[in-house]
Write a protein that holds these residues in place. Structure first.
Motif, PDB file in Angstrom:
ATOM      1  N   ILE A 254       8.938  31.850  86.329  1.00  0.00           N
ATOM      2  CA  ILE A 254       8.190  32.003  87.578  1.00  0.00           C
ATOM      3  C   ILE A 254       9.065  31.539  88.744  1.00  0.00           C
ATOM      4  CG2 ILE A 254       5.923  31.745  86.501  1.00  0.00           C
ATOM      5  CD1 ILE A 254       5.891  28.827  87.405  1.00  0.00           C
ATOM      6  N   LYS A 255       8.651  31.905  89.951  1.00  0.00           N
ATOM      7  CA  LYS A 255       9.373  31.456  91.143  1.00  0.00           C
ATOM      8  C   LYS A 255       8.579  30.408  91.911  1.00  0.00           C
ATOM      9  CE  LYS A 255      12.057  35.712  91.729  1.00  0.00           C
ATOM     10  NZ  LYS A 255      12.399  36.847  92.637  1.00  0.00           N
ATOM     11  N   GLU A 256       7.250  30.492  91.828  1.00  0.00           N
ATOM     12  CA  GLU A 256       6.372  29.560  92.535  1.00  0.00           C
ATOM     13  C   GLU A 256       5.491  28.826  91.539  1.00  0.00           C
ATOM     14  OE1 GLU A 256       6.611  29.104  95.751  1.00  0.00           O
ATOM     15  OE2 GLU A 256       7.984  30.791  96.147  1.00  0.00           O
ATOM     16  N   LYS A 257       5.198  27.553  91.810  1.00  0.00           N
ATOM     17  CA  LYS A 257       4.366  26.757  90.907  1.00  0.00           C
ATOM     18  C   LYS A 257       2.975  27.356  90.718  1.00  0.00           C
ATOM     19  CE  LYS A 257       6.559  22.242  91.530  1.00  0.00           C
ATOM     20  NZ  LYS A 257       6.376  20.833  91.957  1.00  0.00           N
ATOM     21  N   SER A 258       2.499  28.060  91.724  1.00  0.00           N
ATOM     22  CA  SER A 258       1.162  28.656  91.648  1.00  0.00           C
ATOM     23  C   SER A 258       1.060  29.717  90.557  1.00  0.00           C
ATOM     24  CB  SER A 258       0.784  29.274  92.999  1.00  0.00           C
ATOM     25  OG  SER A 258       1.736  30.281  93.372  1.00  0.00           O
ATOM     26  N   GLU A 259       2.198  30.175  90.045  1.00  0.00           N
ATOM     27  CA  GLU A 259       2.213  31.207  89.008  1.00  0.00           C
ATOM     28  C   GLU A 259       2.142  30.629  87.596  1.00  0.00           C
ATOM     29  OE1 GLU A 259       5.065  34.663  90.255  1.00  0.00           O
ATOM     30  OE2 GLU A 259       6.010  32.764  90.866  1.00  0.00           O
ATOM     31  N   VAL A 260       2.047  29.317  87.476  1.00  0.00           N
ATOM     32  CA  VAL A 260       2.163  28.672  86.163  1.00  0.00           C
ATOM     33  C   VAL A 260       1.085  29.123  85.181  1.00  0.00           C
ATOM     34  CG1 VAL A 260       0.761  26.631  86.733  1.00  0.00           C
ATOM     35  CG2 VAL A 260       2.587  26.458  85.006  1.00  0.00           C
ATOM     36  N   ASN A 261      -0.075  29.561  85.695  1.00  0.00           N
ATOM     37  CA  ASN A 261      -1.159  29.981  84.798  1.00  0.00           C
ATOM     38  C   ASN A 261      -0.805  31.176  83.924  1.00  0.00           C
ATOM     39  OD1 ASN A 261      -2.819  27.959  85.683  1.00  0.00           O
ATOM     40  ND2 ASN A 261      -3.988  29.225  87.092  1.00  0.00           N
TER      41      ASN A 261
END
Length: 414
Positions: A327-334
Motif C-alpha cells: 500500500i502507499k497510504e496507511k488508510s489502505e491497510v484494511n
C-alpha cells in the motif's frame, strides 16, 4: 479445579448483586443432530464457572432477598431406565462435592422453590444468561425461561448476567491459569508434531490429524475451536476451516488451533513452510508480522487501554504493509488486515462470548496477540498468535515455548 474455586466464584458474584436479586443459570441441553443422535454437549460456561459441573440439564439458583443470601443446586431428576442406556447421572452428594453447594436437590423442587423466593417481594431482579451473537439466532433455554417468567410475574426485572459475571471471568485465578498452561503445553506439542510431519502432497486435513493425535493421546476431550489448517492462498481467509486442499511444495501453511483442558482454552497461530525453507518474500512478510507481534506484547501491561492498543497495532501493521510495497497510504491497510489485534481467552476462546469489548488491561487477564498480513494475490497469509498473561508490571508470554523466529523454524524442520 477444587470446589473452593467455585465457592469463591459464587461469593464474588453474589457480592456484586443488588438486594432482591436472583440468578438462575442452566447447564444446558445437547443439540439434536439427526435421528436419535445429538451433537457433543458443551456445558454453559457461566454455569461451569459457578459450579464446576459439566453435565447437562442442571440449574444453579443464587439469591439475595431482603439481605439474606442463599444458593441451591438443582440436579435433573433420576431416571434409572435411561441410566441403563446412557450411564449414571449426578447424585446430590456428588453435586455437593464438585460444587461446594451445600443445598443440592432434584429438579422436581425447582418451580416451587423459585415461587417461594419471589412471593412477597415487591420488585425482583432476575439475572439470566441472555447473550446473543445476532438477533436471528435461536432462543436459548434462558431466553424462553425469561419470557415465561415475565408473563407470570410482570413485576420482575429481567437482566443479563454477563454484565455482572464478565468482569469476574476476565481476571483469572491461579487455578484457572494452571489449567490454561496445561492446554497451551499440549497445543505446543501438537504444533511441533505438525512441523515434524509436514510434506508436500498431503491434504491439509492429513497434516491436521497429527495435532488431533497429539491432543487425544494426552487426554484432551475437546478443542478450543475448529482447527484452521490453511495452506497457500487459503491462509488469506481468516476463518478457513475446510482443511481439504492439497499442500504444495513452496506453500506456507497457517495453523490456528488450541487444545482445551478442563474447559480452559489455548489459542495459538503459527505459519511455517511445508518444505522447511521460507522463500525470500515469505520471510519478508513473516518478519514484518513478527515485529508487530513482539512490539504489541512489549506494550501490554496494567493500565493500557485495549482500544488504544488496537489502533496502535493497526498503525504498525500499516507501516509494515507500506514497507512491503502493498500500500502507499496507511488508510489502505484494511486490504491486507481487517481484524483486531487480539481477544480475551479463558473458558471461551473469545472469552465471555463478546467480541470487541473495550477495557483496561489489569493483572490476571489472559489475552491473545495475533497480528496478521494477508496477501491473497501472492498466496501468502501470515498470522502469529501468542497467549499473554498480564502481570503486575508487564506481561508473561504463556506460549513462549512455541518457536516463532524464522531461523528457529527452519532449523527445527531440517
Amino acid at each position: 479445579m477444587k470446589k473452593e474455586a467455585f465457592i469463591r466464584n459464587r461469593s464474588n458474584l453474589i457480592n456484586s448483586l443488588e438486594n432482591n436479586s436472583i440468578v438462575v443459570l442452566f447447564s444446558g441441553k445437547p443439540c439434536k443432530k439427526t435421528g436419535d443422535e445429538f451433537y457433543q454437549f458443551t456445558v454453559n460456561k457461566n454455569f461451569y464457572y459457578l459450579t464446576g459441573i459439566q453435565e447437562e440439564e442442571h440449574i444453579i439458583v443464587l439469591s439475595k432477598i431482603k439481605g439474606e443470601i442463599s444458593e441451591k443446586l438443582f440436579l435433573k431428576d433420576l431416571d434409572l431406565d435411561k441410566e441403563l442406556w446412557n450411564g449414571k447421572t449426578l447424585r446430590d452428594t456428588e453435586g455437593q462435592e464438585i460444587s461446594g453447594v451445600k443445598d443440592v436437590v432434584y429438579m422436581k423442587e425447582f418451580t416451587s422453590y423459585l415461587n417461594r423466593l419471589i412471593r412477597g417481594v415487591e420488585e425482583i431482579n432476575l439475572y439470566l444468561d441472555l447473550d446473543r451473537e445476532e438477533m436471528e439466532e435461536e432462543d436459548s433455554i434462558a431466553n424462553v425461561f425469561g419470557r415465561d417468567m415475565n408473563q407470570k410475574y410482570p413485576y420482575i426485572n429481567i437482566k443479563n448476567i454477563s454484565h455482572k459475571i464478565a468482569p469476574l471471568r476476565m481476571i483469572k485465578s491461579d487455578e484457572e491459569i494452571a489449567e490454561m498452561r496445561k492446554a497451551i503445553e499440549i497445543t505446543i506439542a501438537g504444533v511441533k508434531s505438525l512441523m515434524k510431519n509436514a510434506k508436500a502432497g498431503m491434504k491439509e486435513y492429513e497434516l491436521e490429524a497429527y495435532f488431533d493425535f497429539e491432543c487425544k493421546t494426552k487426554g484432551v476431550k475437546d478443542y478450543a475451536f475448529r482447527t484452521i489448517a490453511a495452506a497457500g492462498k487459503n491462509a488469506a481467509i481468516l476463518h478457513y476451516v475446510n482443511n481439504d486442499s492439497e499442500i504444495k511444495d513452496g506453500d506456507l501453511i497457517l495453523f490456528d488451533l488450541g487444545a482445551q483442558w478442563n474447559l480452559y482454552n489455548a489459542d495459538i497461530t503459527r505459519d511455517f513452510p511445508v518444505n522447511g525453507k521460507f522463500t525470500a518474500r515469505q520471510k519478508e512478510v513473516y518478519e514484518a508480522v513478527l515485529r508487530v507481534n513482539k512490539a504489541v506484547i512489549k506494550k501490554i501491561k496494567p493500565g493500557v487501554d485495549s482500544k488504544e492498543l488496537n489502533a496502535w497495532a493497526k498503525d504498525l501493521i500499516a507501516e509494515e504493509c507500506i514497507g512491503l510495497g502493498l500500500i502507499k497510504e496507511k488508510s489502505e491497510v484494511n486490504k491486507y488486515y481487517w481484524h483486531s489485534i487480539g481477544h480475551n481467552l479463558g473458558l471461551d476462546t473469545h472469552d465471555l462470548g463478546i467480541l470487541g469489548r473495550e477495557f483496561t488491561f489489569a493483572e490476571g487477564m489472559v489475552f491473545t496477540v495475533e497480528p496478521g498480513i494477508y496477501i491473497s494475490e501472492e498466496s501468502i497469509g501470515i498470522r502469529i498468535e501468542d497467549d499473554i498473561l498480564v502481570t503486575k508490571d508487564g506481561c508473561e508470554v504463556l506460549t513462549k515455548d512455541m518457536i516463532k523466529e524464522v531461523n528457529e523454524i527452519e532449523e527445527f524442520m531440517k
